[in-house]
Design a protein around this motif. Structure first.
Motif, short mmCIF file in Angstrom:
data_model
loop_
_atom_site.label_atom_id
_atom_site.label_comp_id
_atom_site.label_asym_id
_atom_site.label_seq_id
_atom_site.Cartn_x
_atom_site.Cartn_y
_atom_site.Cartn_z
N ALA A 1 51.70 29.40 20.47
CA ALA A 1 52.37 28.64 21.53
C ALA A 1 53.30 27.60 20.95
N LEU A 2 52.84 26.87 19.92
CA LEU A 2 53.66 25.82 19.31
C LEU A 2 54.94 26.39 18.71
N THR A 3 54.84 27.57 18.10
CA THR A 3 56.03 28.23 17.53
C THR A 3 57.05 28.54 18.63
N LYS B 1 59.77 19.93 24.86
CA LYS B 1 58.98 18.77 24.44
C LYS B 1 57.60 18.75 25.09
N LYS B 2 57.54 19.06 26.38
CA LYS B 2 56.25 19.07 27.09
C LYS B 2 55.31 20.10 26.47
N GLY B 3 55.83 21.28 26.20
CA GLY B 3 55.00 22.32 25.60
C GLY B 3 54.52 21.94 24.21
N ILE B 4 55.41 21.34 23.41
CA ILE B 4 55.02 20.89 22.07
C ILE B 4 53.89 19.88 22.16
N SER B 5 54.00 18.95 23.13
CA SER B 5 52.96 17.94 23.32
C SER B 5 51.62 18.58 23.65
N GLU B 6 51.62 19.53 24.59
CA GLU B 6 50.36 20.16 25.00
C GLU B 6 49.72 20.96 23.86
N THR C 1 53.16 29.09 27.23
CA THR C 1 52.18 28.42 28.10
C THR C 1 50.90 29.25 28.22
N VAL C 2 51.04 30.56 28.39
CA VAL C 2 49.86 31.42 28.53
C VAL C 2 49.06 31.46 27.22
N ASN C 3 49.76 31.55 26.07
CA ASN C 3 49.06 31.54 24.78
C ASN C 3 48.27 30.25 24.61
N ASN C 4 48.88 29.15 25.02
CA ASN C 4 48.19 27.84 24.95
C ASN C 4 46.91 27.87 25.79
N ASN C 5 47.01 28.46 26.99
CA ASN C 5 45.85 28.52 27.88
C ASN C 5 44.75 29.43 27.33
#
Length: 633
Positions: A167-169, A177-182, A142-146
């Motif tokens: 983040a996707l990895t 699933k939620k994280g993959i979507s974001e 989540t933090v990497n995505n941000n």
């Protein structure tokens, strides 16, 4: 005896009550977190109830945890100042590392939305250190995505994709699933910003399918809005408006003012493109009011720019220019809050600290091993005598020096790598600053010139035909200069250009040529053998694009062609690009070469290529052969 028994029962009751209340507060928090995506207003009510219970009982950990959860929900509802206050209080009061990390992550999201990019990155790094130390992969993802989203806002797309892919990895590894979507949604946004709209649309639709399966209304609204944006840039206007209105409806249902503002701003841009000015004002005013209410920097920026474009379309130059000045002033104030060089230094400092900690751990392990070796050697020395002791000491000293030299070499390589990264970041910052100045200053001035010329033509009815034609020619020339400026900015923003980037740019230019010449048929063909992953420098890509652009324009202006083809093929390890038409042709021996053909030949030489021109009364063919293959990516 009876009194003693009564006191004992009271003690048991008090202890049971002390344990029951925190458990109830925790249950309320858990339930609110599970429903807040579907019903954020209901989640706020439940969390306020939990907060009252925690404050009545003076349960400090539960107070901090509940305040932070309230901050997360209020952030998604667009109440950014309230959300920031709640998460700051939670961070300062909580003894729990997880709550403190969550609060810092939420503060990072809020600061990013407010345009405070330096503060956002600092918040994220703090949270990431805790999550990494505790081995929490979902939270790290989540933090990497941000962090990727911060770099995306700063138009540093390569860095942004790097963090989103990390983040996707993580998300795929833990099947979130939620994280993959974001993560997919964020990568799609970057594809769209680089002109790869078909690829972006595919990612957006994948994200929407996941959000729909999760019944996450907030996620659904964002995905629907992004799908509308992709359709807009693909020229499918009706589909774009449909999805933007659907997004605004979902955002209203959950009370997210920032999301409503973004959707209305998108509808305004579509209506401006369709020149349907009568419908715009309601959406424009609503977008600006919702943006100010949510205090989201990017939405306020877009609203001010839309106001400027709206008044320009109505030929009201004064209000248009005033709103444009407000837009530039607001954007500069936001960018002024974030120093790119400081962001780079922070990241390098963070990475360097991690490396130093690893080195210290290695040194500690080496020290332990050395002590173990010494203990063994001491036993051997006593047994074998002085000669063997001297031999082993020499061996140990040699080993220590070798290890020290190896360690010094590693540290030197690390310093060199960090210096290289810093230099690249400074070059990228310089390139972005120059392109931003070109766009904001020169682009605005050229647009103002066009509007002024048009006003002169409409304002003075007695202008002669010759002067009117001259003013029209200046307006057309200035418009063409704006298009060329945008192409130059596009090339400047990239260190390397992929074949896929160039293909999208050429396709967009041909689409514009179709709109400008309705009686001419265009075709754009690429052989399957052409590798879309080939990359080349921005200078090479820009010269190839300009040659194609010049050749097509010549066919339209002088050849009177009704068919124009652009063909790209591969011969061995080399590429060749042909622009052919069925026009009237010209005589190479008698015609003045002019700047057009000479410029094309000069551009071909700059990229070590050759330009061949074949012409007859049945048409003209211009063939660009590249003397060497492009650099591999």
């Amino acid at each position: 005896m009876i009194r003693f028994l009564f006191c004992f029962v009271c003690i048991i009751f008090i202890e049971a009550n002390l344990f029951a209340q925190p458990k109830k507060i925790d249950s309320l928090n858990h339930y609110a977190v599970s429903i807040y995506k579907q019903s954020p207003q209901e989640a706020v009510k439940i969390l306020n109830q939990a907060l009252r219970l925690a404050q009545d009982g003076m349960y400090i950990p539960e107070i901090a945890k509940t305040k932070n959860n309230l901050g997360i929900v209020q952030r998604d509802l667009g109440a950014l100042e309230l959300a920031m206050s709640l998460s700051k209080e939670a961070f300062e009061a909580s003894p729990d590392s997880l709550v403190r990390a969550s609060a810092q992550n939420n503060l990072g999201v809020i600061n990013r939305k407010l345009g405070n990019y330096e503060d956002a990155l600092e918040n994220y790094i703090y949270a990431d250190r805790i999550y990494e130390k505790m081995g929490l992969e979902k939270e790290q993802a989540t933090v990497n995505n941000n962090i990727g989203m911060v770099y995306s806002m700063l138009q540093m797309n390569e860095k942004a994709v790097e963090y989103h892919e990390k983040a996707l990895t993580f998300f795929k590894k833990i099947a979130d699933k939620k994280g993959i979507s974001e993560a997919k949604n964020n990568i799609a946004i970057i594809h769209a910003s680089e002109g790869r709209f078909e690829e972006a649309l595919l990612y957006f639709k994948q994200s929407f399918a996941i959000e729909k399966s999760l019944d996450d209304k907030k996620g659904m609204a964002e995905s629907v809005n992004n799908i509308g944006g992709a359709y807009y840039y693909l020229g499918r206007i009706d589909s774009a408006v449909h999805y933007f209105k659907k997004s605004a409806m979902i955002e209203k249902s959950i009370g997210n003012f920032s999301g409503v503002s973004a959707s209305y701003n998108n509808i305004v841009q579509v209506l401006l493109d369709k020149n349907e000015l009568n419908e715009i004002e309601v959406y424009l005013d609503s977008a600006y009011q919702f943006a100010r209410q949510s205090q989201t920097a990017e939405d306020i920026e877009m609203s001010l720019l839309n106001y400027s474009d709206y008044y320009a379309a109505k030929k009201e130059i004064g209000p248009s220019f005033e709103y444009y000045k407000k837009y530039v002033a607001f954007k500069d104030s936001v960018l002024g809050k974030s120093n790119m060089e400081t962001l780079q230094e922070m990241e390098v400092k963070y990475d360097t600290e991690k490396k130093q900690n690893e080195i210290l751990q290695q040194r500690a392990q080496l020290a332990e091993k050395e002590m173990e070796v010494r203990r063994k050697n001491t036993f051997i020395f006593g047994s074998l005598g002085l000669v063997l002791v001297l031999g082993l000491l020499g061996y140990l000293l040699y080993n220590q020096q070798k290890l020290k030299n190896h360690q010094l070499q590693k540290e030197s390589e690390l310093k060199t790598a960090l210096a290289k990264i810093e230099t690249q970041n400074k070059l990228q910052e310089q390139r972005l600053r120059i392109s931003r100045d070109l766009h904001d200053n020169i682009g605005a001035q050229l647009t103002f010139i066009i509007s002024s010329i048009d006003n002169l033509k409409f304002g003075f009815t007695d202008i002669g035909e010759k002067l009117g034609n001259k003013l029209s020619a200046i307006s057309v020339f200035t418009s063409q200069t704006i298009y060329e400026l945008r192409d130059t900015i596009w090339a400047m923003n990239k260190e390397r250009i992929t074949f896929e980037d160039l293909q999208a740019r050429i396709a967009n230019f041909i689409e514009q040529a179709k709109n400008a010449s309705e009686n001419t048929e265009f075709s754009f063909n690429i052989e399957e053998s052409v590798d879309e992953t080939h990359v080349f420098s921005s200078v090479e890509g820009m010269n190839i694009y300009r040659i194609i652009q010049e050749a097509v324009n010549n066919s339209l202006k002088y050849a009177l062609a009704d068919e124009i083809e652009v063909n790209i093929s591969k011969e061995g390890e080399q590429y060749q690009i042909e622009i052919a038409d069925n026009g009237k042709g010209f005589n190479l021996e008698t015609i003045d070469m002019g700047n057009g053909l000479n410029n094309m030949k000069k551009r071909a030489r700059e990229i070590d290529g050759t330009l061949e021109v074949q012409t007859s009364k049945n048409g003209t063919s211009i063939l660009l052969r590249l003397a060497k293959p492009f650099t591999e990516g």
